[in-house]
Design an enzyme around this catalytic site. Structure first.
Site, PDB file in Angstrom:
ATOM      1  CB  CYS A   1      -1.020   0.075   1.011  1.00  0.00           C
ATOM      2  SG  CYS A   1      -1.746   1.503   1.635  1.00  0.00           S
TER       3      CYS A   1
ATOM      4  CB  CYS B   1       0.487   1.836   4.124  1.00  0.00           C
ATOM      5  SG  CYS B   1      -1.361   1.338   3.942  1.00  0.00           S
TER       6      CYS B   1
END
Lengths: 300, 102
Positions: B31, B34
């Site tokens: 991700c 993230c």
């Protein structure tokens, strides 16, 4: 005073910073959130020349490091206004004001929302704007995709491999996206088309449980889904600068082919610019053009 | 203090049963947002002694993501006395995470 202030540290803004620094101009890049822009959501970029595979995060980090190593100063502040004083432009953020000889607006765009009650509250609890980011949370579940463009079609196709069932909800009966993707979707047993319809209500407990869909005749139905992927387009982030640049009806910034706006010394680059093709490589190209033009403007 | 990796096996002891507030970052390695958010969490963990910053890999601990109805990451949840108080979804500036802490 800084030579060039760039607003936005996505691929367009950072490329502009690289070109401006290589022309020996001082550069400040203002970024509201985080460098990279929307490309950081892409797990694997496959269409950038010379990079057959690279993650959006790595791509963004490389341009960021390149711009920084060339001497661009990158500040994490949101630009809220540009004041045009002729030869001096002042870019205003929440904390500071920056005087510049030229400004490049490379703010990109944000997801368009459906505008339904509880949409924000349910974002991350079933409502998503990025299938490739969040699709894995809906393995073997039922989901809906709202939209009729390429992003919606591709999201539906992506989810067809993961989810038990995909409803594709579109307010018209024909898609704007590519026919080949529509044909591929039609061949999938677990994809249903819900046409001439729009999502009108989100029903949830702790997370999304179902959506209400209303068709063009006003007939209301309910779809039991745990996920809704919203792909109804994007909103260019030009609102704060509309006193200095012309916007088209969708809010994109009008400019000449060389990224000049109607205000001398103010340029636009990237996805917030009115143009046909919005890709990484065209964002980078805009950045190069806008910076070159800004340098020319300052030197003239 | 560094960001503490927490799993389904020690979530109780490390998040729910601790006295200090805990900012728990639900993330995955694939991700991008993230990864963008992580430096802000690391800074908070270094700067503040009144909060614990924890990280939960949702691929390795899907039960925890399910328990907290998480369907988008990064998702940062503030826990106090074993209960969720607030959460932040998506990539946000460091100030927004600090605002969660009040």
């Amino acid at each position: 005073m800084t030579d060039i202030v760039v607003i936005g540290a996505g691929p367009a803004g950072l490329t502009a910073a690289i070109y401006a620094r290589r022309a020996s101009k001082s550069v400040i890049v203002l970024e509201a959130l985080s460098y990279g822009g929307q490309i950081i959501n892409t797990p694997d970029i496959e269409n950038y020349p010379s990079a057959a595979h690279i993650s959006g995060f790595d791509f963004a980090t490389k341009i960021y490091e390149q711009a920084k190593s060339l001497g661009a100063e990158i500040k994490f502040e949101k630009a809220v206004e540009i004041r045009d004083g002729g030869d001096v432009k002042t870019v205003v953020t929440a904390k500071n004001e920056y005087d510049a000889k030229a400004v490049i607006i490379a703010t990109g765009s944000a997801n368009r929302k459906l505008g339904l009650p509880d949409e924000d509250k349910l974002t991350g609890r079933g409502v998503s704007y990025c299938a490739t980011c969040d699709g894995a949370f809906f393995r073997n579940k039922k989901v809906a995709v709202a939209g009729g463009g390429n992003t919606a079609l591709e999201d539906a196709l992506y989810m067809a491999d993961i989810a038990e069932k995909v409803y594709l909800i579109h307010r018209r009966d024909a898609f704007r996206g590519e026919d080949t993707t529509v044909e591929r979707l039609k061949s999938r047993d677990n994809v249903s088309f819900v046409l001439n319809s729009r999502v009108t209500k989100l029903n949830a407990g702790r997370r999304l449980e179902s959506i209400e869909v209303t068709d063009k005749d006003g007939k209301v139905s309910t779809l039991e889904v745990s996920g809704l992927f919203v792909a109804v387009g994007r909103v260019p982030e030009n609102q704060n600068f509309s006193s200095l640049i012309d916007l088209d009806e969708a809010g994109y910034a009008a400019s000449s082919e060389n990224c000049r706006t109607r205000t001398p010394g103010v340029f636009v680059a990237g996805d917030n610019r009115a143009k046909e093709v919005r890709q990484l490589v065209t964002a980078a190209a805009d950045g190069a053009v806008a910076a070159t033009e800004a340098v020319k403007y300052i030197n003239s | 203090m560094a960001v503490k990796n927490v799993t389904v096996d020690n979530f109780n002891e490390e998040v729910l049963q601790v006295k200090l507030p805990v900012l728990a970052d639900f993330y995955a390695d694939w991700c991008g947002p993230c990864r963008m958010l992580r430096p802000a969490l690391e800074q908070i963990s270094e700067e503040r002694t009144d909060v614990i910053v924890a990280a939960v890999n949702i691929d390795e601990n899907p039960e925890l993501a399910d328990d907290y109805d998480i369907s988008s990451i990064p998702c940062v949840i503030l826990f106090k006395d074993g209960a969720e108080v607030d959460r932040s979804i998506g990539l946000v500036p460091k100030e927004a995470l600090e605002a969660l802490l009040g």
